[in-house]
Design an enzyme around this catalytic site. Structure first.
Site, PDB file in Angstrom:
ATOM      1  N   GLU A 207       0.846  -1.206   0.000  1.00  0.00           N
ATOM      2  CA  GLU A 207       0.000   0.000   0.000  1.00  0.00           C
ATOM      3  C   GLU A 207       0.879   1.253   0.000  1.00  0.00           C
ATOM      4  OE1 GLU A 207      -2.803  -0.615   3.249  1.00  0.00           O
ATOM      5  OE2 GLU A 207      -4.166  -1.605   1.854  1.00  0.00           O
ATOM      6  N   GLU A 283      -5.944  -7.797  -1.207  1.00  0.00           N
ATOM      7  CA  GLU A 283      -6.539  -7.878   0.130  1.00  0.00           C
ATOM      8  C   GLU A 283      -8.032  -7.646   0.033  1.00  0.00           C
ATOM      9  OE1 GLU A 283      -4.762  -5.487   3.185  1.00  0.00           O
ATOM     10  OE2 GLU A 283      -2.722  -6.079   2.635  1.00  0.00           O
TER      11      GLU A 283
END
Ligand SMILES: *[C@@H]1O[C@H](CO)[C@@H](O)[C@H](O)[C@H]1NC(C)=O
Ligand SMILES: *[C@@H]1O[C@H](CO)[C@@H](O)[C@H](O)[C@H]1NC(C)=O
Length: 662
Positions: A207, A283
Site C-alpha cells: 500500500e 486484500e
C-alpha cells in the site's frame, strides 16, 4: 462461470482434454500440482492477457492469508489443510523482517535464539504449503503494515536518527534493506515455482500509495535487489484502486487492489489502470481488527459474502485477508496513528488477538465465513481439482484454576534487568544494550535516586509519554490506575502532553523515583518516528530539570524470565507496585488449547513457560488470551502474570473469547 468454460476448453488441446476426462473422472481429480505441473514446468504466472496463466494453463488465484508468525508452528499444517479443503489454491503470507533480524545483523529462521524462534521456520512453512497442495504468494515488504509492530520494521533502525527515512530510497534505510534482502531473497529464490517450489508471486512494498512519496527509485531498487538475488516469479504491488498509480510502477509490476466494498467499481478502476492484464485483489478484508479500549469489530457473514461473491463473479483472482488472523503473540501488536503525524498524536494500539473475524477463528475453529467461502469458490472456480477432507476441529478445554502463590516485586526484577546510564533522557531504542541494537519491546524504567522532595513536589513530563507511565516514589505507585478507556485521558498516557503529577504530601529525603514506561506497540502505518520511552522533552521536579538517569530494560525475554530465582510467597495482594506473579498449571496427558481469562486482573502481560503470550487490559474489548496447546507441556507449566495494578488470586480458563462491550 458459463462464459468462462469455453475459454478453458478452447485452450486445451483436445488430446489433453480427453486425457483429463479419462484419467480424472469423478472422484479422481488431479491435485493442484498435478493439474498445473504434471507435464513439467516451463513458465510461471503470465500476465499478457486478462486472466492469469500458470505454466501455460489458465488459473484464477483463490488465496487466503495465513501469517506464519501469528500461528504456532505445530498448527501450520492444520491451518493450511483447512485452507485447501475450502477450495483455495494458494496461501499468502507477509515476511516479518523485525522477527527474522531480531538484532542488527543477527538472524533467526528457526532456532536462531529469539523468543519467536519457533514461529520463524520460514522454509518449513513454505514447504508445508506445497505439501498441502497450495501455491504461495510472498509479501516481503520490507514494510508490511499488517497491524504488526512497526509495520514489520526492526526497531534498531531507529538508532540512525533523523537522517533515516523509511520507505524511500534513503541511503541509511536502503543499507539495512539491502543487507536484509541479501539474506532473505536467496532463501525465497529456492522455493520459486519455476524451480519446483510453490512461490508463484511476490509483492513489493505494501500500500505504498498511502505514503504519498511516489518514490519510484525506491520501488525500482527493491525490484533490483530481488532480481539480483535470483527472484524470477511475478512481482506485484498492492494499493487501494482509488489511489491510481500513486504507489505503483506499472512498467515493472502488476498492480493489484485492496478493498472490502464496491467490488465492481474497484475492479473496474483496476482494469482501467492496466487494460488487458489479469485482475487481482490482494486484500479482500474478511473482517477487521480491534483497538484496545474500543468496540470489538466483526464484519457480518452477509457483508462478507456479498463482496466476496462480487469479486469471484467479476471474475477476478483474490487473496482473502485474513483466512485466519491468529495472534499478536509476544509484544508484536501494532498501533495506528490516525493523525498520520510523526508525534503519533492519535496513537491507537491494537489488541493481542488478531482474530479478525476471519473464516477460521483465532484458534482455527470454523466460522460461518468458512462455509460461505467454500461454497462460493466451488461455485466460481472453473477448474476442478482434488481437495482434502475438511479436518476435524481442535476443541478448546478448561484447565483447573491456577493459584498465583509466588511473586517478585518490581524492585527485585530491576536488579536483574539490563541497564544503562544517561545524563539526559533517551528512548529504549537508544539504550546501549543487546549488542548495540537497543531495546525493542517491553518496559523501560527511568530511575533517579537520592532526591530530596518537599511536600507536594510536582513532577512534569515534557511532551508525551511513549506510551504509558507508572510513577513510583520509593517503590510505591503514585500515578493513577489505568483501568477503563476513559482513564486514558488521565495523567500517564500518550494522550497527555506536558503532564504533571504531585509526587508526595510530606517532606522526604533520599527518595527514589521510578518512571516505568510501557511500549504498547509501534505504529504500523503512517508515522515513522517511533521511539518508545521518555524522549520528547525533559522531566522536571518543581521546575528543575532532572538529569543523570539509570535506565532498566524490562524485556521479559524467555531465558531471562526463566532464570529468575528470587520468588517469595504471596502474602498480600495490596502491594502498590507492579509485581510478577507465578503459579503452576499441572497437565496430565497431552495438552489442549484453552483461553486465559483475564477480566479479573487489571493490566499487564501473561507469560507461559517463559514465553510472553501477550498483553491484557481490563478496558478490553478482548478479556481472554488464546492459549495454544503447543506452548504447554505435559506436567508442570509456569503461568506468570506481570500485573501493573490489581491482580486476582487465581488464573482461570475458558473455552472461547470473552469480549466487553463499549
Ligand atoms: C465473527 O462473525 C462470524 C460470522 O458472523 C462468526 O461466525 C464469528 O464467530 C465471529 N467472530 C467473533 C470473534 O466474534
Ligand atoms: C505539547 O505542548 C507543547 C508546549 O505547550 C507544545 O509546543 C506542543 O505542540 C504540544 N505537543 C502536542 C503534540 O500537542
Amino acid at each position: 462461470m458459463l462464459t468462462r468454460i469455453p475459454v478453458i476448453y478452447m485452450m486445451m488441446p483436445s488430446v489433453l482434454l480427453l486425457c483429463l476426462l479419462v484419467s480424472f473422472s469423478l472422484g479422481d481429480l488431479p491435485t493442484n500440482y498435478e493439474y498445473y505441473t504434471s507435464d513439467g514446468i516451463s513458465s510461471g504466472l503470465s500476465t499478457d492477457q486478462p486472466t492469469f496463466y500458470l505454466n501455460g494453463k489458465e488459473i484464477y488465484i483463490y488465496s487466503g492469508a495465513i501469517h506464519y508468525f501469528r500461528v504456532p508452528r505445530a498448527y501450520w499444517r492444520d491451518r493450511l489443510r483447512k485452507l485447501r479443503a475450502a477450495g483455495f489454491n494458494t496461501v499468502e503470507t507477509y515476511i516479518a523482517w523485525n522477527l527474522h533480524e531480531y538484532q542488527s545483523g543477527v538472524y533467526d529462521f528457526g532456532n536462531g535464539g529469539s523468543d519467536m524462534e519457533d514461529f520463524l521456520h520460514l522454509e518449513e512453512f513454505i514447504q508445508t504449503a506445497q505439501d498441502e497442495d497450495l501455491f504461495v504468494i510472498i509479501r516481503s515488504g520490507p514494510f508490511i503494515c499488517a497491524e504488526f509492530e512497526f509495520g514489520g520494521f526492526p526497531s534498531f533502525i531507529l538508532r540512525d536518527g533523523q537522517d533515516l527515512w523509511v520507505r524511500t530510497d534513503n541511503e541509511l534505510y536502503m543499507n539495512y534493506v539491502t543487507r536484509w534482502y541479501n539474506v532473505l531473497m536467496p532463501i525465497l529464490a529456492q522455493h520459486q515455482f519455476t524451480k519446483g517450489g510453490p512461490i508463484i508471486m511476490l509483492q513489493v512494498e505494501n500500500e505504498y500509495a498511502i505514503t504519498g512519496y511516489k518514490d519510484h527509485n525506491y520501488l525500482w531498487h527493491l525490484r533490483q535487489l530481488m532480481l539480483d538475488n535470483g527472484i524470477v516469479e511475478l512481482l506485484v504491488t498492492a494499493d487501494n484502486p482509488w489511489k491510481g498509480t500513486d504507489g505503483a510502477y506499472p512498467e515493472y509490476f502488476l498492480m493489484t487492489g485492496n478493498f472490502d466494498s464496491d467490488a465492481q467499481t474497484n475492479l473496474d478502476t483496476l482494469k482501467s489502470l492496466q487494460p488487458n492484464k489479469p485482475i487481482m485483489v490482494m486484500e479482500y478484508w474478511s473482517g477487521w481488527f480491534d483497538y484496545w479500549g474500543q468496540q470489538h469489530q466483526n464484519k457480518t457473514a452477509d457483508q462478507f459474502k456479498e463482496v466476496y461473491e462480487a469479486i469471484l463473479s467479476y471474475p477476478a483472482s483474490v487473496n482473502m485477508y485474513m483466512f485466519i488472523g491468529g495472534t499478536n503473540f509476544y509484544f508484536l501488536s501494532g498501533a495506528q496513528n490516525l493523525a498520520y503525524d510523526d508525534l503519533n498524536t492519535k496513537f491507537t494500539p491494537m489488541t493481542t488477538s488478531y482474530d479478525y473475524g476471519a473464516p477460521l477463528a483465532e484458534n482455527g475453529a470454523y466460522t460461518d465465513k468458512y462455509w460461505i467461502a467454500q461454497e462460493l469458490i466451488a461455485k466460481y472456480n472453473p477448474i476442478q481439482t482434488k481437495l482434502p477432507a475438511v479436518p476435524d476441529e481442535i476443541k478448546p478445554i478448561y484447565y483447573p484454576w491456577v493459584t498465583l502463590d509466588k511473586q517478585i516485586t518490581l524492585d527485585t526484577l530491576l536488579i536483574h534487568a539490563l541497564s544503562d546510564t544517561s545524563s539526559n533522557l533517551i528512548s529504549m531504542e537508544n539504550m546501549n544494550i543487546n549488542g548495540g541494537s537497543g531495546q525493542s519491546y517491553g518496559y523501560v524504567v527511568y530511575r533517579k535516586t537520592g532526591l530530596t522532595l518537599s511536600a507536594n513536589s510536582v513532577l512534569k513530563i515534557e511532551g508525551r509519554v511513549c506510551d504509558t507511565v507508572i510513577v513510583l516514589v520509593n517503590g510505591v505507585r503514585v500515578s493513577p490506575i489505568l483501568e477503563t478507556s476513559s482513564d486514558l485521558n488521565n495523567f500517564g498516557t500518550w494522550r497527555t502532553n506536558d503532564s504533571t503529577l504531585i509526587l508526595n504530601t510530606v517532606d522526604l529525603t533520599d527518595v527514589t523515583v521510578d518512571l516505568l514506561v510501557e511500549n504498547w506497540g509501534r505504529v504500523n502505518v503512517g508515522a515513522y518516528r517511533q521511539y518508545k520511552g521518555l524522549w520528547e522533552g525533559n522531566v522536571l521536579i518543581n521546575g528543575n530539570i532532572i538529569s543523570d538517569w539509570t535506565l532498566y530494560a524490562l524485556e521479559f525475554k524467555k531465558s531471562w524470565t526463566n532464570s529468575l530465582t528470587d520468588w517469595t510467597s504471596v502474602t498480600s495482594r495490596d502491594i502498590n507496585q507492579p509485581v510478577l506473579y507465578k503459579g503452576t498449571l499441572s497437565i496430565t496427558g497431552t495438552p489442549g488449547d484453552s483461553y486465559v481469562y483475564m477480566e479479573e486482573f487489571t493490566k499487564g502481560i501473561v507469560i507461559i513457560n517463559g514465553f510472553v503470550l501477550g498483553r491484557y487490559t481490563k478496558m478490553g474489548p478482548q478479556q481472554t488470551l488464546y492459549l495454544p496447546a503447543p506452548l504447554l507441556k505435559e506436567g508442570d507449566n509456569d503461568i506468570m502474570i506481570f500485573e501493573h495494578y490489581q491482580p486476582a488470586e487465581q488464573v482461570k480458563f475458558v473455552i472461547e473469547h470473552v469480549y466487553t462491550n463499549h
